[in-house]
Scaffold this motif. Structure first.
Motif, PDB file in Angstrom:
ATOM      1  N   PRO A   1     -72.407  11.989  -6.052  1.00  0.00           N
ATOM      2  CA  PRO A   1     -72.133  12.384  -4.662  1.00  0.00           C
ATOM      3  C   PRO A   1     -70.655  12.573  -4.354  1.00  0.00           C
ATOM      4  O   PRO A   1     -70.270  12.673  -3.195  1.00  0.00           O
ATOM      5  CB  PRO A   1     -72.714  11.210  -3.856  1.00  0.00           C
ATOM      6  CG  PRO A   1     -72.529  10.028  -4.755  1.00  0.00           C
ATOM      7  CD  PRO A   1     -72.734  10.558  -6.160  1.00  0.00           C
ATOM      8  N   TYR A   2     -69.811  12.599  -5.372  1.00  0.00           N
ATOM      9  CA  TYR A   2     -68.376  12.769  -5.180  1.00  0.00           C
ATOM     10  C   TYR A   2     -67.842  13.652  -6.301  1.00  0.00           C
ATOM     11  O   TYR A   2     -68.517  13.881  -7.319  1.00  0.00           O
ATOM     12  CB  TYR A   2     -67.655  11.416  -5.173  1.00  0.00           C
ATOM     13  CG  TYR A   2     -67.868  10.600  -6.430  1.00  0.00           C
ATOM     14  CD1 TYR A   2     -67.034  10.761  -7.539  1.00  0.00           C
ATOM     15  CD2 TYR A   2     -68.913   9.679  -6.520  1.00  0.00           C
ATOM     16  CE1 TYR A   2     -67.232  10.028  -8.690  1.00  0.00           C
ATOM     17  CE2 TYR A   2     -69.115   8.945  -7.674  1.00  0.00           C
ATOM     18  CZ  TYR A   2     -68.279   9.111  -8.761  1.00  0.00           C
ATOM     19  OH  TYR A   2     -68.477   8.388  -9.901  1.00  0.00           O
ATOM     20  N   GLY A   3     -66.639  14.142  -6.118  1.00  0.00           N
ATOM     21  CA  GLY A   3     -65.988  14.941  -7.141  1.00  0.00           C
ATOM     22  C   GLY A   3     -64.726  14.264  -7.634  1.00  0.00           C
ATOM     23  O   GLY A   3     -64.500  13.079  -7.375  1.00  0.00           O
ATOM     24  N   ALA A   4     -63.910  15.025  -8.362  1.00  0.00           N
ATOM     25  CA  ALA A   4     -62.630  14.487  -8.815  1.00  0.00           C
ATOM     26  C   ALA A   4     -61.777  14.115  -7.600  1.00  0.00           C
ATOM     27  O   ALA A   4     -61.765  14.833  -6.597  1.00  0.00           O
ATOM     28  CB  ALA A   4     -61.906  15.512  -9.674  1.00  0.00           C
ATOM     29  N   LYS A   5     -61.088  13.020  -7.691  1.00  0.00           N
ATOM     30  CA  LYS A   5     -60.316  12.525  -6.547  1.00  0.00           C
ATOM     31  C   LYS A   5     -59.154  13.450  -6.195  1.00  0.00           C
ATOM     32  O   LYS A   5     -58.796  13.593  -5.023  1.00  0.00           O
ATOM     33  CB  LYS A   5     -59.791  11.122  -6.862  1.00  0.00           C
ATOM     34  CG  LYS A   5     -59.037  10.471  -5.711  1.00  0.00           C
ATOM     35  CD  LYS A   5     -58.510   9.095  -6.120  1.00  0.00           C
ATOM     36  CE  LYS A   5     -57.730   8.427  -4.994  1.00  0.00           C
ATOM     37  NZ  LYS A   5     -57.147   7.142  -5.411  1.00  0.00           N
TER      38      LYS A   5
END
Length: 292
Positions: free
Chosen positions: A155-159
């Motif tokens: 649910p997230y990508g690269a910061k």
């Protein structure tokens, strides 16, 4: 009349049984609470003893006499305190790979030194670089950007920002618990230098810097055998012992009681002026728990 006496006797017996049960339950509860209180007191005592080890380390690291100053190269220092045996290890953060400064190639070499397969090490090293860099381009040799995290169902990508803590590594695509645990003692977010200081580095980091495993192990053993006042040793390929620390250290203090109860406190300390007026150090990270 006889029936009334019998009923009264049964009622008395019932009340006696009830009171006996209540007393037993109270005694059991009191026993459990006493055991919990004893365990808590012992754990707090162990924690305070371990924290005392960190305070001693801070004093020793700041000692003006180089012959009395502790060396931050990971060697153990032991002493007794308050019924506990304390063992303290100090590691200069400059001997670690900085997650925000080391390039993907150095990270990959480091992962291979930890036993990760070369292809996976290259991909994971690239993913670490892609996590922190602001662009959407894959690192050379492979990495992970937002689309790769989405394809993996995360649910997230690269910061696309720097690592604030080492524990953020757990979120990098391709990271697993075993690899994280192997990396954790040898990486940092506090130095901002692209290459570690070999004089304080441990074996996996030294191998990542180009030494063979045999050279790295021999150098660490030679370094840990050195004592102030002796000639400064020179390791393989010109590696030398750094006798003055950088000022930022990770300290692991383990307190063990005679019955085997053990508590470990680990902290990252920054010594000197940044600590503020009247303080030996500024704590950058702190963790309390049972040793692994």
């Amino acid at each position: 009349m006889i029936r009334q006496r019998g009923a009264a006797l049964l009622l008395v017996i019932w009340w006696l049984l009830l009171l006996t049960g209540l007393v037993a339950a109270f005694a059991f509860t009191a026993r459990i609470e006493a055991l919990q209180d004893s365990a808590l007191r012992h754990r707090v005592g162990g924690q305070l003893a371990a924290e005392a080890g960190i305070e001693v380390a801070a004093l020793k690291l700041g000692n003006a006499d180089p012959n009395q100053r502790w060396l931050p190269d990971g060697r153990p220092y032991a002493f007794a305190y308050g019924g506990y045996e304390i063992q303290v290890r100090v590691q200069d953060e400059s001997g670690k790979l900085d997650l925000n400064a080391a390039d993907a190639g150095l990270l990959a070499n480091f992962l291979v030194a930890l036993g990760v397969a070369p292809d996976r090490a290259q991909a994971l090293g690239g993913a670490i670089q892609d996590w922190r860099d602001p662009d959407s381009l894959l690192a050379v040799g492979g990495g992970a950007e937002d689309r790769d995290y989405a394809a993996a169902g995360l649910p997230y990508g690269a910061k696309d920002q720097v690592f604030n803590t080492v524990s953020e590594l757990r979120q990098v695509l391709g990271m697993d618990d075993a690899t994280f645990r192997a990396m954790e003692p040898h990486v940092t977010v506090f130095t901002a230098t692209p290459r570690p200081q070999a004089g304080f580095a441990q074996v996996p980091v030294l191998v990542a810097l180009g030494l063979t495993p045999e050279e790295a192990a021999a150098w660490v053993a030679q370094r840990e055998a050195w004592q102030p006042g002796l000639p400064i040793p020179v390791g393989p390929r010109g590696t030398t012992l750094a006798v003055a620390g950088s000022g930022t250290y990770s300290v692991a203090s383990r307190a063990v009681r005679t019955d085997g109860l053990a508590v470990e406190v680990t902290g990252t300390l920054r010594m000197g002026d940044p600590a503020g007026f009247g303080q030996l150090y500024a704590p950058l990270a702190w963790r309390v728990g049972e040793p692994d």
